[in-house]
Design a protein around this motif. Structure first.
Motif, PDB file in Angstrom:
ATOM      1  N   ARG A 204       2.649   6.143  -7.171  1.00 19.67           N
ATOM      2  CA  ARG A 204       1.648   6.961  -7.859  1.00 19.67           C
ATOM      3  C   ARG A 204       2.067   8.428  -7.845  1.00 19.67           C
ATOM      4  O   ARG A 204       1.972   9.131  -8.863  1.00 19.67           O
TER       5      ARG A 204
ATOM      6  N   ARG B 233      -2.501  -4.611  -4.931  1.00 12.81           N
ATOM      7  CA  ARG B 233      -3.514  -4.137  -3.990  1.00 12.81           C
ATOM      8  C   ARG B 233      -4.870  -4.768  -4.293  1.00 12.81           C
ATOM      9  O   ARG B 233      -5.600  -5.173  -3.382  1.00 12.81           O
TER      10      ARG B 233
ATOM     11  N   ASP C  49       1.314   0.159 -12.200  1.00  9.87           N
ATOM     12  CA  ASP C  49       0.254  -0.788 -12.551  1.00  9.87           C
ATOM     13  C   ASP C  49       0.402  -2.097 -11.777  1.00  9.87           C
ATOM     14  O   ASP C  49      -0.588  -2.675 -11.319  1.00  9.87           O
TER      15      ASP C  49
ATOM     16  N   ASP D 257       0.823  -1.213   0.000  1.00 11.61           N
ATOM     17  CA  ASP D 257       0.000   0.000   0.000  1.00 11.61           C
ATOM     18  C   ASP D 257       0.855   1.260   0.000  1.00 11.61           C
ATOM     19  O   ASP D 257       0.587   2.209  -0.755  1.00 11.61           O
TER      20      ASP D 257
ATOM     21  N   ASN E 229       1.878  -2.518  -8.817  1.00  9.97           N
ATOM     22  CA  ASN E 229       1.492  -2.273  -7.428  1.00  9.97           C
ATOM     23  C   ASN E 229      -0.025  -2.283  -7.252  1.00  9.97           C
ATOM     24  O   ASN E 229      -0.553  -2.852  -6.288  1.00  9.97           O
ATOM     25  N   GLU E 230      -0.719  -1.635  -8.169  1.00 11.60           N
ATOM     26  CA  GLU E 230      -2.180  -1.571  -8.070  1.00 11.60           C
ATOM     27  C   GLU E 230      -2.804  -2.948  -8.256  1.00 11.60           C
ATOM     28  O   GLU E 230      -3.807  -3.282  -7.617  1.00 11.60           O
TER      29      GLU E 230
ATOM     30  N   ALA F 129       2.727   1.642  -3.289  1.00  6.08           N
ATOM     31  CA  ALA F 129       1.788   2.058  -4.332  1.00  6.08           C
ATOM     32  C   ALA F 129       1.515   3.549  -4.243  1.00  6.08           C
ATOM     33  O   ALA F 129       1.497   4.261  -5.261  1.00  6.08           O
TER      34      ALA F 129
END
Length: 308
Positions: free
Chosen positions: A258, A285, A279, A251, A281-282, A254
């Motif tokens: 970002r 999540r 992308d 988290d 990392n997301e 990320a």
């Protein structure tokens, strides 16, 4: 008025240091600073505050009370929105400085935020005569005292805060005006994200190709190969041992990545590697890995777990 809890004397003209945010990084700072300064702390997490109180820190009822007691205020917070609220919100740090009343001489934000937030907070602080630095941490929590702090802000404001900052960091380097420290940290964390991603990808690939994961990382780690970093040496054994205890969560990575990508793209720079890292990392999540260590992203590359 915050209750006194100790008899620490004035150090380099700084008697009381306030710490807003006593999570992992803030607690590490408190442990290093407590022998040298009277500390007053505040956090939304009651348990972390009580641990600080038991260790000898004074506890403020809110941020404004903390700021009224402190000569220097350090922030260790999860992101830009929280920093803005803590600094300029109702009963925030700057409310203690207006009009010309008691309050901090300088605020140093050791959080990871975007440069726009750092510049806006520095401008707001200047309006009430308070110095402001963005000084994000380069280093793991257990290395507090040996951190590097890239600092954005004026030479004069840094001179005020330096006696405190040099207790939590062995290198305190002014890298430019307000926002410059944040830019450097965000670019660094994009490199972290890229190394984390390729480590996860190659560890998963090694196993699928018939290599024992522990043999893969141990052979490379001590090989002297130019590709091997300290981060690889930290992450690869966590992957091999299926250890997802967080040193740094997906988290948080990320969020940082970002912010870093946004800074790059706002400057008109094409950043395909940074975009791929963001992308990934997301995706992690979305797969429920957010609270785990960044090494857990390997699970996205393992059979049956990566989305098409």
């Amino acid at each position: 008025m915050v209750e006194e809890t100790g008899g620490i004397g004035n150090t380099h003209g700084i008697g009381t240091v306030g710490i807003v945010g006593t999570g992992t990084m803030g607690a590490a700072m408190a442990d290093v600073l407590r022998p040298h300064h009277r500390l007053v702390v505040w956090d939304v997490d009651e348990a972390s505050v009580r641990r600080q109180e038991a260790a000898g820190s004074a506890v403020a009822t809110d941020v404004a009370e903390l700021a009224a007691e402190a000569d220097v205020v350090l922030l260790s917070l999860p992101g830009p929105d929280v920093v803005r609220h803590v600094v300029t919100g109702a009963r925030g740090v700057l409310t203690a400085a207006a009009p010309a009343g008691p309050g901090p001489r300088v605020v140093a934000d050791l959080s990871t935020v975007d440069p726009g937030t750092a510049r806006a907070m520095a401008a707001a602080a200047a309006e009430v005569g308070v110095g402001y630095l963005d000084a994000p941490v380069l280093g793991r929590p257990h290395r507090c005292g040996a951190w590097t702090l890239p600092v954005g802000g004026t030479e004069a404001d840094l001179a005020l805060a330096r006696p405190v900052l040099e207790k939590v960091a062995s290198r305190v380097i002014r890298v430019g005006d307000a926002g410059a420290g944040s830019i450097l940290k965000l670019l660094n964390n994009l490199m972290f994200g890229a190394i984390n991603a390729i480590t996860a990808e190659t560890m998963a690939a090694a196993e699928r190709l018939g290599l024992d994961p522990q043999t893969y990382y141990s052979t490379l780690a001590d090989s002297g190969a130019a590709s091997v970093s300290d981060l690889f040496r930290e992450i690869a054994p966590k992957i091999a041992n299926r250890d997802w205890a967080p040193a740094f969560t997906v988290d948080l990575l990320a969020k940082d990545n970002r912010l870093g990508l946004a800074v790059i793209e706002e400057a008109g720079i094409t950043a395909p590697v940074a975009r791929a890292v963001v992308d990934l990392n997301e995706e992690g999540r979305a797969a429920g890995l957010g609270a785990l260590d960044t090494s857990a992203l390997v699970r996205l590359f393992e059979e049956g777990e990566r989305r098409d």
